[in-house]
Design a protein around this motif. Structure first.
Motif, short mmCIF file in Angstrom:
data_model
loop_
_atom_site.label_atom_id
_atom_site.label_comp_id
_atom_site.label_asym_id
_atom_site.label_seq_id
_atom_site.Cartn_x
_atom_site.Cartn_y
_atom_site.Cartn_z
N ASP A 1 42.40 47.84 36.94
CA ASP A 1 41.90 47.23 35.71
C ASP A 1 42.07 48.16 34.51
OD1 ASP A 1 41.23 45.08 37.25
OD2 ASP A 1 39.09 45.56 37.39
N LYS B 1 45.46 47.63 33.17
CA LYS B 1 45.52 46.36 32.44
C LYS B 1 45.06 46.53 30.99
CE LYS B 1 44.71 43.44 36.51
NZ LYS B 1 43.77 42.49 37.16
N ARG C 1 47.45 45.27 27.66
CA ARG C 1 46.84 44.72 26.46
C ARG C 1 47.57 45.14 25.18
NH1 ARG C 1 42.61 45.38 22.92
NH2 ARG C 1 41.37 43.50 22.54
N CYS D 1 45.56 39.17 27.61
CA CYS D 1 45.88 39.35 29.02
C CYS D 1 44.61 39.58 29.83
CB CYS D 1 46.83 40.55 29.19
SG CYS D 1 46.04 42.14 28.91
N ASP D 2 44.75 39.53 31.14
CA ASP D 2 43.65 39.77 32.06
C ASP D 2 43.27 41.25 32.02
OD1 ASP D 2 41.78 39.64 34.11
OD2 ASP D 2 43.31 39.95 35.65
N GLY E 1 40.56 42.40 33.97
CA GLY E 1 39.75 42.65 35.15
C GLY E 1 38.26 42.60 34.86
#
Length: 513
Positions: free
Chosen positions: A406, A409, A414, A420-421, A423
């Motif tokens: 995460d 991510k 980003r 975007c995801d 987490g």
């Protein structure tokens, strides 16, 4: 991109966090004593003196607590005596039964403790401003030592106060006032235990718990065999929340992706670390009071510990919420624990912002340690850089891999896609952009007068006697035509020839003798 920031010692070391928390009111309208146990650096004499005064004030308030708790204990004394008479073992001796192994203390001890607490409350209300130093009624060193030694006997069960019931109302009223102004009254307990830590070490190394001020100061005088031989002393939380009579702490992750503007991401999942031993204040062994996995992994679980606790001594925060839900306290996580941890992290980062090198294209994941009080209130203990990601238990094997994924991510994906995801991360704080006032360059004006250093004047020549006519001729040569006002382009040719003819006449007259 780099996964580290420079100059983070202001919050990732124990002494840095200790010192910087005192500056919190300059940055945020919050009291650091409401979420960070009071802490002192023992590397300077002034800090040692502040700690000594704090220890003595806590001694006085603990005597008041003993009176109140002992009176509540005596209310049920008759019932316990009746039950003891009906048993085969006979009546059980009570501290107030004048048993020879107990020493009776005078009520003067309570009077002195009340006097100290009233002076402390007066200081908080600034009532001591107009009082001169000479008129203040302060205890001498001998009186403090005597009070402290009697207190040791009282809380360790070697003595009792025979007339404690006469002071119950007075002590209860003073404690209520102290509690209203000191948010750490509850965690102080009765034993006045402090935890002494090396200023810049991690993983619980060389940390000890002590309850005698002379032992603490003696330890602080010793030099550590490291380059950073500093100690910090912090008030130990004597009333922690327990799960099956066992102490635990919470490891909470958070991510900083920028320091200017300050941007903090909070992780929704965390995990609990249990001690291998049952909690007790009678034994100050670090195996009981320190929940660091680096310490507990070397110990065996106590045989008397509850079998409902996991053998690997870890719970996820989800499992903890289930535990609270079964006991009718499920709302405490979302209403007290989780938001309080977020506020503590935000406040700590705002104070440290000015000390960290705000390097772009960088990020760092930190691990904060919290301990819950009996009222579910979280207390920030320390913040760790480079928190361990070792899959030491099934809990960390899952959560550590998840938080790393995460993190990528947030800091990589980003940048390309803001939607975007990310987490289990949530944006905890992003500093608002500060708009600078417009600047008009014409408002700045510099005026002045040019100045030059004066030339040095040559002294007059007095050892030659020239004829007057020669002096006049030389003067005419100095005043060159270009320097005569009104003559543009130089003097006429005839004027120059007249000057030369006059020079020749002067030369003949001077050469004749």
């Amino acid at each position: 991109m780099l996964n580290h920031y420079a100059k983070t010692a202001s919050f990732t070391t124990k002494i840095g966090l200790c010192v910087n928390m005192r500056s919190l009111p300059w940055y945020v309208q919050a009291n650091p004593d409401s979420f960070f146990p009071r802490c002192y650096s023992l590397c300077t004499e002034s800090e040692k003196q502040e700690f000594l005064e704090d220890f003595r004030r806590t001694v006085a308030s603990s005597i008041l607590k003993w009176v109140v708790s002992h009176q509540n204990y005596n209310r049920n004394r008759s019932r316990r005596r009746e039950e003891a008479r009906q048993s085969d073992t006979g009546p059980r001796k009570d501290p107030e039964d004048a048993d020879e192994k107990f020493r009776s203390l005078s009520g003067q001890l309570v009077d002195t403790a009340c006097k100290v607490c009233q002076a402390y409350l007066g200081q908080l209300e600034h009532e001591d401003i107009d009082v001169s130093e000479s008129s203040k009624e302060e205890l001498s060193e001998d009186e403090w030592n005597d009070l402290t030694q009697q207190y040791y006997s009282l809380v360790h069960g070697d003595a009792f106060i025979s007339s404690s019931r006469n002071y119950f109302s007075q002590c209860q009223a003073l404690l209520n006032k102290i509690t209203s102004v000191n948010p750490q009254t509850e965690i102080d307990g009765l034993r006045n235990i402090w935890i002494i830590k090396p200023a810049a070490k991690s993983r619980g190394r060389d940390i000890v718990c002590m309850d005698r001020v002379e032992d603490i100061l003696e330890l602080a005088a010793e030099e550590l065999p490291t380059k950073d031989n500093k100690w910090v002393v912090q008030k130990y939380i004597e009333t922690p929340m327990l799960i099956y009579d066992t102490k635990f702490d919470i490891r909470q992750w958070f991510l900083v992706t920028d320091w200017n503007p300050l941007t903090i991401w909070f992780y929704k999942e965390s995990y609990l670390r249990f001690s291998t031993q049952r909690f007790s204040l009678d034994n100050l062994d670090s195996a009981i009071h320190l929940c660091n996995h680096s310490i507990q992994k070397r110990l065996r679980n106590d045989q008397g510990r509850s079998p409902l606790l996991p053998g690997h001594n870890m719970w996820s925060s989800s499992r903890f919420q289930e535990y609270l839900q079964k006991r009718g306290r499920g709302a405490m996580w979302g209403s007290v624990i989780y938001p309080s941890m977020k506020r503590a992290i935000t406040n700590a980062m705002k104070v440290a912002q000015d000390h960290v090198e705000a390097r772009k294209n960088s990020f760092e994941l930190y691990g904060a340690d919290f301990i819950l009080g009996r009222d579910f209130k979280p207390w920030l203990i320390e913040i760790n850089s480079s928190p361990t990601m070792h899959p030491s238990t099934p809990v960390t094997a899952q959560l550590c891999a998840q938080v790393q994924e995460d993190t990528i991510k947030v800091v990589v994906d980003r940048k390309v896609d803001r939607n975007c995801d990310i987490g289990n991360f949530e944006l905890l704080w992003r500093q608002p952009v500060v708009e600078l006032p417009p600047f008009n360059g014409s408002d700045l004006c510099v005026e002045g007068i040019g100045m030059k250093k004066a030339k040095r004047q040559m002294p007059p020549i007095t050892n030659f006697n020239f004829p007057a006519s020669l002096c006049d001729a030389q003067l005419l040569k100095v005043r060159c035509p270009s320097a005569v006002p009104g003559l543009v382009g130089g003097a006429p040719r005839g004027a120059v020839q007249d000057w030369k003819r006059e020079d020749a006449k002067v030369s003949r007259r001077t050469a004749a003798p």
